[in-house]
Design an enzyme around this catalytic site. Structure first.
Site, PDB file in Angstrom:
ATOM      1  N   HIS A  60       0.861  -1.182   0.000  1.00  0.00           N
ATOM      2  CA  HIS A  60       0.000   0.000   0.000  1.00  0.00           C
ATOM      3  C   HIS A  60       0.900   1.236   0.000  1.00  0.00           C
ATOM      4  O   HIS A  60       2.061   1.173   0.415  1.00  0.00           O
ATOM      5  CB  HIS A  60      -0.877   0.026   1.243  1.00  0.00           C
ATOM      6  CG  HIS A  60      -1.971  -0.995   1.241  1.00  0.00           C
ATOM      7  ND1 HIS A  60      -3.094  -0.863   2.022  1.00  0.00           N
ATOM      8  CD2 HIS A  60      -2.121  -2.162   0.572  1.00  0.00           C
ATOM      9  CE1 HIS A  60      -3.890  -1.898   1.828  1.00  0.00           C
ATOM     10  NE2 HIS A  60      -3.312  -2.713   0.954  1.00  0.00           N
ATOM     11  N   GLU A  62       1.176   3.816   1.897  1.00  0.00           N
ATOM     12  CA  GLU A  62       1.773   4.185   3.183  1.00  0.00           C
ATOM     13  C   GLU A  62       2.961   3.292   3.516  1.00  0.00           C
ATOM     14  O   GLU A  62       3.994   3.775   4.005  1.00  0.00           O
ATOM     15  CB  GLU A  62       0.732   4.088   4.309  1.00  0.00           C
ATOM     16  CG  GLU A  62      -0.456   4.995   4.128  1.00  0.00           C
ATOM     17  CD  GLU A  62      -1.627   4.353   3.378  1.00  0.00           C
ATOM     18  OE1 GLU A  62      -2.774   4.750   3.649  1.00  0.00           O
ATOM     19  OE2 GLU A  62      -1.406   3.458   2.525  1.00  0.00           O
ATOM     20  N   CYS A  90      -6.114   2.124   5.778  1.00  0.00           N
ATOM     21  CA  CYS A  90      -6.768   0.902   6.257  1.00  0.00           C
ATOM     22  C   CYS A  90      -6.163   0.528   7.621  1.00  0.00           C
ATOM     23  O   CYS A  90      -5.250   1.192   8.115  1.00  0.00           O
ATOM     24  CB  CYS A  90      -6.560  -0.228   5.248  1.00  0.00           C
ATOM     25  SG  CYS A  90      -4.840  -0.791   5.123  1.00  0.00           S
ATOM     26  N   CYS A  93      -2.310  -0.127   7.395  1.00  0.00           N
ATOM     27  CA  CYS A  93      -1.515   1.086   7.208  1.00  0.00           C
ATOM     28  C   CYS A  93      -1.586   1.997   8.428  1.00  0.00           C
ATOM     29  O   CYS A  93      -0.583   2.601   8.817  1.00  0.00           O
ATOM     30  CB  CYS A  93      -1.947   1.806   5.948  1.00  0.00           C
ATOM     31  SG  CYS A  93      -1.541   0.853   4.464  1.00  0.00           S
TER      32      CYS A  93
END
Length: 157
Positions: A60, A62, A90, A93
């Site tokens: 992801h 991040e 999410c 993250c």
């Protein structure tokens, strides 16, 4: 949702960079999410979603940005760092940002389906955890939402 003005002068500038990274993610068929990490006004890490490109479920924006910053800085601790993310993180993250000890998070659009910083959960402000993160919401939110809408509209055709 309107774009809320930020009390921090450079928030818009750094979110613009995160939006540019998000747009780059679509080139490799990844959901358009971007993240920029900033310390003392300087970018120390960047990332865009790379799950499809890397075939990595943890890639992801991040996580990619945290890995980039840790590599550049030679440490995992991100004290004094502000993270600019185009979409509400999410659970994974949010946990990574919390464990990295970032000081502040600036979010573009909220994620009503999977967001962990106010929508579904509130990981970054849970007093039972060891660290809390100052959070600013809705910075260039409509631009982030539009990128996401366009991406998913093309996929549904």
């Amino acid at each position: 949702m309107d774009d809320a003005p930020s009390p921090y002068v450079n928030d818009t500038e750094f979110m613009e960079l995160a939006l540019s990274l998000a747009a780059d993610a679509t080139r490799h068929d990844d959901v358009p999410v971007g993240c920029v990490l900033v310390r003392d006004g300087a970018v120390i890490g960047t990332g865009e979603n790379r799950r499809e490109l890397s075939r990595d479920p943890t890639a992801h924006a991040e996580i990619v940005a945290l890995r980039d910053a840790a590599s550049r800085e030679g440490q995992w601790r991100m004290d004094g760092v502000t993270a600019y993310v185009t979409l509400e993180p999410c659970v994974m993250c949010a946990g990574a940002l919390l464990n990295a000890r970032i000081s502040r998070l600036v979010i573009g659009a909220m994620d009503e389906k999977a967001g962990a910083v106010g929508s579904r959960y509130n990981v970054l402000s849970d007093p039972r955890l060891l660290h809390e993160v100052d959070t600013t919401y809705d910075v260039l939110a409509s631009r982030s939402q539009e990128l996401l809408r366009e991406f998913f509209a093309l996929r549904r055709q």
